[in-house]
Design a protein around this motif. Structure first.
Motif, mmCIF file in Angstrom:
data_model
loop_
_atom_site.group_PDB
_atom_site.id
_atom_site.type_symbol
_atom_site.label_atom_id
_atom_site.label_comp_id
_atom_site.label_asym_id
_atom_site.label_seq_id
_atom_site.Cartn_x
_atom_site.Cartn_y
_atom_site.Cartn_z
ATOM 1 N N LEU A 129 0.826 -1.207 0.000
ATOM 2 C CA LEU A 129 0.000 0.000 0.000
ATOM 3 C C LEU A 129 0.857 1.252 0.000
ATOM 4 O O LEU A 129 0.518 2.247 -0.651
ATOM 5 C CB LEU A 129 -0.945 -0.022 1.200
ATOM 6 N N ASN A 165 -6.830 -2.957 9.148
ATOM 7 C CA ASN A 165 -6.412 -1.578 8.876
ATOM 8 C C ASN A 165 -5.971 -1.439 7.429
ATOM 9 O O ASN A 165 -6.340 -0.480 6.741
ATOM 10 C CB ASN A 165 -5.253 -1.183 9.794
ATOM 11 N N ALA A 166 -5.163 -2.402 6.971
ATOM 12 C CA ALA A 166 -4.658 -2.344 5.596
ATOM 13 C C ALA A 166 -5.815 -2.451 4.606
ATOM 14 O O ALA A 166 -5.852 -1.741 3.597
ATOM 15 C CB ALA A 166 -3.648 -3.454 5.360
ATOM 16 N N PHE A 168 -8.951 -1.518 4.989
ATOM 17 C CA PHE A 168 -9.734 -0.281 4.924
ATOM 18 C C PHE A 168 -8.973 0.820 4.204
ATOM 19 O O PHE A 168 -9.570 1.634 3.504
ATOM 20 C CB PHE A 168 -10.145 0.176 6.320
ATOM 21 N N SER A 169 -7.658 0.819 4.392
ATOM 22 C CA SER A 169 -6.864 1.818 3.690
ATOM 23 C C SER A 169 -6.908 1.559 2.186
ATOM 24 O O SER A 169 -7.016 2.490 1.389
ATOM 25 C CB SER A 169 -5.433 1.790 4.205
ATOM 26 N N GLN A 171 -9.338 0.108 0.628
ATOM 27 C CA GLN A 171 -10.689 0.446 0.189
ATOM 28 C C GLN A 171 -10.817 1.953 -0.043
ATOM 29 O O GLN A 171 -11.408 2.394 -1.017
ATOM 30 C CB GLN A 171 -11.688 -0.003 1.246
ATOM 31 N N ARG A 172 -10.239 2.731 0.883
ATOM 32 C CA ARG A 172 -10.316 4.186 0.749
ATOM 33 C C ARG A 172 -9.611 4.659 -0.512
ATOM 34 O O ARG A 172 -10.052 5.598 -1.162
ATOM 35 C CB ARG A 172 -9.703 4.867 1.963
ATOM 36 N N SER A 173 -8.476 4.021 -0.861
ATOM 37 C CA SER A 173 -7.769 4.473 -2.064
ATOM 38 C C SER A 173 -8.183 3.671 -3.289
ATOM 39 O O SER A 173 -7.503 3.734 -4.312
ATOM 40 C CB SER A 173 -6.266 4.453 -1.848
ATOM 41 N N GLU B 15 -9.687 14.506 -5.106
ATOM 42 C CA GLU B 15 -8.292 14.797 -4.789
ATOM 43 C C GLU B 15 -7.844 16.056 -5.510
ATOM 44 O O GLU B 15 -7.197 16.922 -4.954
ATOM 45 C CB GLU B 15 -7.407 13.639 -5.212
ATOM 46 N N ASP B 120 -17.415 7.044 8.095
ATOM 47 C CA ASP B 120 -16.205 6.257 7.870
ATOM 48 C C ASP B 120 -15.480 6.023 9.188
ATOM 49 O O ASP B 120 -14.946 4.947 9.430
ATOM 50 C CB ASP B 120 -15.299 7.019 6.894
ATOM 51 N N ALA B 330 -14.050 -3.411 13.230
ATOM 52 C CA ALA B 330 -12.606 -3.311 13.016
ATOM 53 C C ALA B 330 -12.210 -1.940 12.484
ATOM 54 O O ALA B 330 -11.084 -1.497 12.662
ATOM 55 C CB ALA B 330 -12.167 -4.389 12.040
ATOM 56 N N ARG B 331 -13.149 -1.252 11.833
ATOM 57 C CA ARG B 331 -12.871 0.068 11.300
ATOM 58 C C ARG B 331 -12.409 1.043 12.385
ATOM 59 O O ARG B 331 -11.722 2.005 12.105
ATOM 60 C CB ARG B 331 -14.136 0.616 10.678
ATOM 61 N N HIS B 334 -8.303 1.078 15.040
ATOM 62 C CA HIS B 334 -7.051 1.840 15.030
ATOM 63 C C HIS B 334 -7.081 2.943 16.071
ATOM 64 O O HIS B 334 -6.043 3.451 16.474
ATOM 65 C CB HIS B 334 -6.737 2.375 13.638
ATOM 66 N N TYR B 395 1.087 8.998 5.298
ATOM 67 C CA TYR B 395 0.139 7.963 4.887
ATOM 68 C C TYR B 395 -0.046 6.923 5.990
ATOM 69 O O TYR B 395 -1.168 6.509 6.297
ATOM 70 C CB TYR B 395 0.626 7.305 3.596
ATOM 71 N N SER B 399 -3.792 7.152 7.312
ATOM 72 C CA SER B 399 -4.710 6.265 6.601
ATOM 73 C C SER B 399 -4.466 4.798 6.928
ATOM 74 O O SER B 399 -5.387 4.053 7.213
ATOM 75 C CB SER B 399 -4.567 6.499 5.097
ATOM 76 N N LEU B 400 -3.207 4.374 6.899
ATOM 77 C CA LEU B 400 -2.926 2.944 7.029
ATOM 78 C C LEU B 400 -3.048 2.473 8.473
ATOM 79 O O LEU B 400 -3.576 1.403 8.746
ATOM 80 C CB LEU B 400 -1.527 2.669 6.461
ATOM 81 N N HIS B 401 -2.521 3.235 9.411
ATOM 82 C CA HIS B 401 -2.525 2.893 10.833
ATOM 83 C C HIS B 401 -1.763 1.604 11.142
ATOM 84 O O HIS B 401 -2.097 0.879 12.076
ATOM 85 C CB HIS B 401 -3.955 2.807 11.389
ATOM 86 N N ASN B 402 -0.799 1.262 10.319
ATOM 87 C CA ASN B 402 0.080 0.113 10.546
ATOM 88 C C ASN B 402 1.487 0.596 10.295
ATOM 89 O O ASN B 402 1.696 1.338 9.361
ATOM 90 C CB ASN B 402 -0.130 -0.948 9.458
#
Lengths: 296, 421
Positions: A129, A165-166, A168-169, A171-173, B15, B120, B330-331, B334, B395, B399-402
């Motif tokens: 990602l 988390n990955a 959903f990220s 999905q968003r992009s 965007e 979201d 799960a959303r 994070h 990012y 967005s990723l949170h990992n």
């Protein structure tokens, strides 16, 4: 110039991020030997690159202890290998793969104890990602990215939050995650990943014909997919696993503060420290819990 | 898939819009006379006195780091099940044209974006829209979890007239919010255009009632600061802010999207019984209990009474069990397991020739070298010690949170699972 560039990057140019499962614990018990699997995959990668001269393939290996990039077709030089026996793609990829597997093996010796035989899917998904974000940043003209997970190892429950988390990220992009699962049971993680992101989940019945599965289902670009009859999902397992015993449940209790899932009624939430059914929560235990969770 | 393609196009357009707002580059010539052209602000003087454009990338990153610092100090307990009333002032003050094309249009545009962002980030929460017009307040939509229906209702009812009444709006909201379950966080967000309120009774009493019912009231003003709004927010624990211009308004309204810290007095924590239905295979036929129609494919089966429902999240109409899917929960995970902010690698460390620093970003393989093969600006994860470029840093945290580095190392795992259990 702009019109030429937009012609180059028409909507059928793809960037395929291939996540290759190299978990030795899985492949040692698999009915399909890793070398056969690899030859199917290499022909598949070659056919993607042949479909469009601007197609790009990036391969990330997810091993037992680590993940790494092992091939990027945009960086690869076009000349053949020295011996002339093997095409450049194969020799580059195989060399990097070998180095990776050796490194992965060394890491295993350092870490004692035997964990679950899952591979580091969450890590390779996160890396893929990040790479895709770089492609998005490169300007308005870029190939259409998608992720293809070639996975065989079973799901690692400890990766659940990271993988979600990955997903959903992605999905968003608007990045679809395709998955081809060659293990014995269905992978709930990959089923959810493909369902949520609009990708295809496939569990091939006959592993000897893997190349055919790959080329018929996963080789087409996103634009052309709308014209194809791709495999439909056969029900997705949306059940959750409880935080207390990691059991998969279809009915349970959810903490109203942090949404942690429990299989039976508790007096206190073990994640956020809230005491249920009382107005005042114990401040000291809450702060203790908080510190503990923030350490992780 | 077709649908997905369309959404992708939309996403790209959005965007682009964002970029345009950032640098005012997309304005038409006639629009420029209305926009503040603070062109001098995009220049800075260097040491020799020459004017140069500001290095926007590092500036942007510094801004982001500030945001990150304030965000990570928040506590882990958050009110994730929210019941939010958005009150939109449609009195004649909303037709003022200090925001282009009018306050009303700007509010509607950003409320739409806010509603999507809100769902979201808070998948189990509900929103209701209320408007104030001619001194009376109306419930435009009832509490619900579908962003589409709210947006549609709002866009159909965009006209303004008369005075505005804060008290009428608060009374209406108070009546509705009193009925929601005790574990929910009750919130009101008022987008107030006018400079006065025309009330039938004593508004101070209404404010005290809201305070007693633990309703958190926040106001975003579009004109100037008003005492009564400030008083309302102070009393009920909300936030009061006044928007300077459109981009500031957007920033202010989006601040309300992340879940607020849970305060024990505001919402009583509770365990809620929920079901996790399985999705049926595509192509299977069943009669759904919500529309009483036979439907092919899709659909979920309630685990308690085996009734078929079409959409999640919902309440089973047969047995009343709250039905959700695990991805909905799960959303918001994070928020519970946030990743630590990355440390900036100091310049002295970068210039140390003996250290062998990674040449490329661990996440995206972007080269971290600047001209002359010198190591450039980068950040480092304090746990896995991997280096990342600034873009990946943003990012990963937003967005990723990992952390890709921590996720691709086995040894960090047992620690996490221990504390979770």
């Amino acid at each position: 110039m702009a019109s030429v560039a937009s012609k180059l990057y028409a909507d059928d140019v793809s960037l395929v991020m291939v996540l290759l499962d190299t978990n030795p614990l899985f492949w040692s018990s698999s009915s399909l030997p890793f070398s056969n699997f690899l030859s199917h995959v290499l022909s598949f990668l070659n056919s993607i690159l042949l479909l469009n001269q601007f197609n790009q393939v990036v391969v990330i290996a997810s091993g037992y202890n680590s993940c790494d990039y092992i091939y990027d077709s945009s960086l690869a030089t076009n000349q053949g290998s020295d011996s002339g026996k093997m095409p450049a793609l194969c020799s580059n990829l195989l060399q990097k793969l070998e180095e990776f597997v050796i490194r992965d093996e060394q890491l295993r010796k350092e870490v004692s104890g035997d964990g679950l035989p899952s591979s580091m899917l969450s890590g390779s998904l996160s890396m893929a990602l990040c790479y895709i974000q770089k492609v998005f940043r490169s300007g308005p003209l870029h190939p259409q990215p998608r992720i293809l997970c070639l996975q065989g190892s079973p799901d690692g429950p400890e990766q659940y939050v990271a993988i979600m988390n990955a997903i959903f990220s992605a999905q968003r992009s608007m990045v679809p995650i395709d998955s081809c699962y060659i293990g014995s049971n269905n992978s709930a993680f990959l089923q959810q990943a493909s369902y949520i992101t609009g990708g295809v989940y496939l569990k091939p019945q006959q592993l000897e014909g893997l190349f055919q599965y790959l080329s018929t289902v996963f080789a087409t670009d996103l634009q052309s997919r709308s014209f194809l009859q791709l495999p439909k999902s056969v029900g997705v397992d949306f059940r959750a696993s409880c935080f207390c015993h990691k059991k998969t449940i279809d009915m349970g209790y959810v903490c109203s503060v942090c949404l942690s899932i429990f299989c039976k009624h508790h007096k206190k939430c073990s994640t956020c420290g809230s005491v249920f059914g009382q107005a005042q929560s114990d401040a000291s235990t809450a702060s203790n819990r908080k510190r503990k969770t923030s350490e992780t | 898939m077709n649908n997905g393609e369309k959404r992708r196009l939309n996403g790209e357009q959005e965007e682009d819009d964002d970029e345009d707002e950032g640098n005012d580059g997309g304005l038409e010539a006639w629009e420029r006379t209305y926009a503040d052209e603070r062109s001098w602000e995009s220049l800075q003087e260097d040491e020799s006195g020459l004017l140069r454009p500001i290095d926007s990338k590092t500036l942007f990153h510094a801004q982001y780091r500030r945001r990150l610092r304030t965000a990570t100090t928040a506590r882990i307990q958050k009110g994730l099940i929210r019941y939010l009333f958005i009150v939109i002032d449609l009195s004649k003050a909303a037709s003022e044209m200090d925001f282009r094309p009018s306050r009303m249009a700007v509010v509607a545009k950003h409320v739409e974006a806010f509603i999507r962002e809100f769902f979201d980030q808070n998948p189990l929460s509900q929103v209701s829209l209320v408007t104030i017009k001619d001194g009376v307040s109306h419930c435009l939509t009832d509490l619900g979890g579908s962003p589409e229906s709210h947006v549609k209702a709002l866009m159909g009812k965009l006209e303004c007239s008369g005075d505005s009444s804060l008290q009428n709006a608060l009374d209406l909201v108070h009546g509705h919010l009193n009925q929601i379950p005790s574990y929910g966080v009750r919130e009101v967000l008022i987008l107030y255009s006018s400079l006065s309120t025309c009330d039938p009774g004593d508004i101070m009493e209404t404010i005290q009632q809201c305070k007693k019912s633990k309703i958190r009231c926040s106001v975003i003003g579009l004109s100037a600061e008003i005492f009564i709004c400030k008083h309302l927010c102070q009393e009920t624990g909300g936030s009061y802010s006044v928007a300077l211009d459109e981009s500031h308004f957007k920033e202010l309204i989006l601040e309300h999207a992340p879940p607020p810290p849970a305060i024990a007095e505001f919402a009583i924590s509770n365990l809620i019984k929920m079901g996790f239905p399985q999705r049926a295979a595509e192509g299977s036929v069943a009669i759904c209990s919500c529309h009483k129609e036979a439907k092919v494919g899709g659909g979920y089966t309630c685990p308690r009474c085996k009734a078929r429902v079409c959409e999640l999240p919902t309440e089973c109409c047969i047995c009343g069990l709250t039905l959700i899917s695990s991805p909905h929960l799960a959303r918001s995970y994070h928020h519970l397991f946030p990743i630590v902010p990355f440390d900036e690698v100091s310049v002295s460390l970068l210039n140390d020739p003996h250290l062998k620093l990674p040449k490329a970003c661990f996440g995206c393989q972007q080269s971290l070298l600047i001209s002359g093969n010198k190591p450039g600006l980068r950040v480092c994860c304090p746990k896995c010690k991997q280096h990342f470029c600034l873009d990946c840093d943003i990012y990963i945290h937003e967005s990723l949170h990992n952390c890709p580095g921590c996720e691709s190392a086995r040894h960090s795992k047992p620690e996490i699972s221990n504390t979770e259990v």
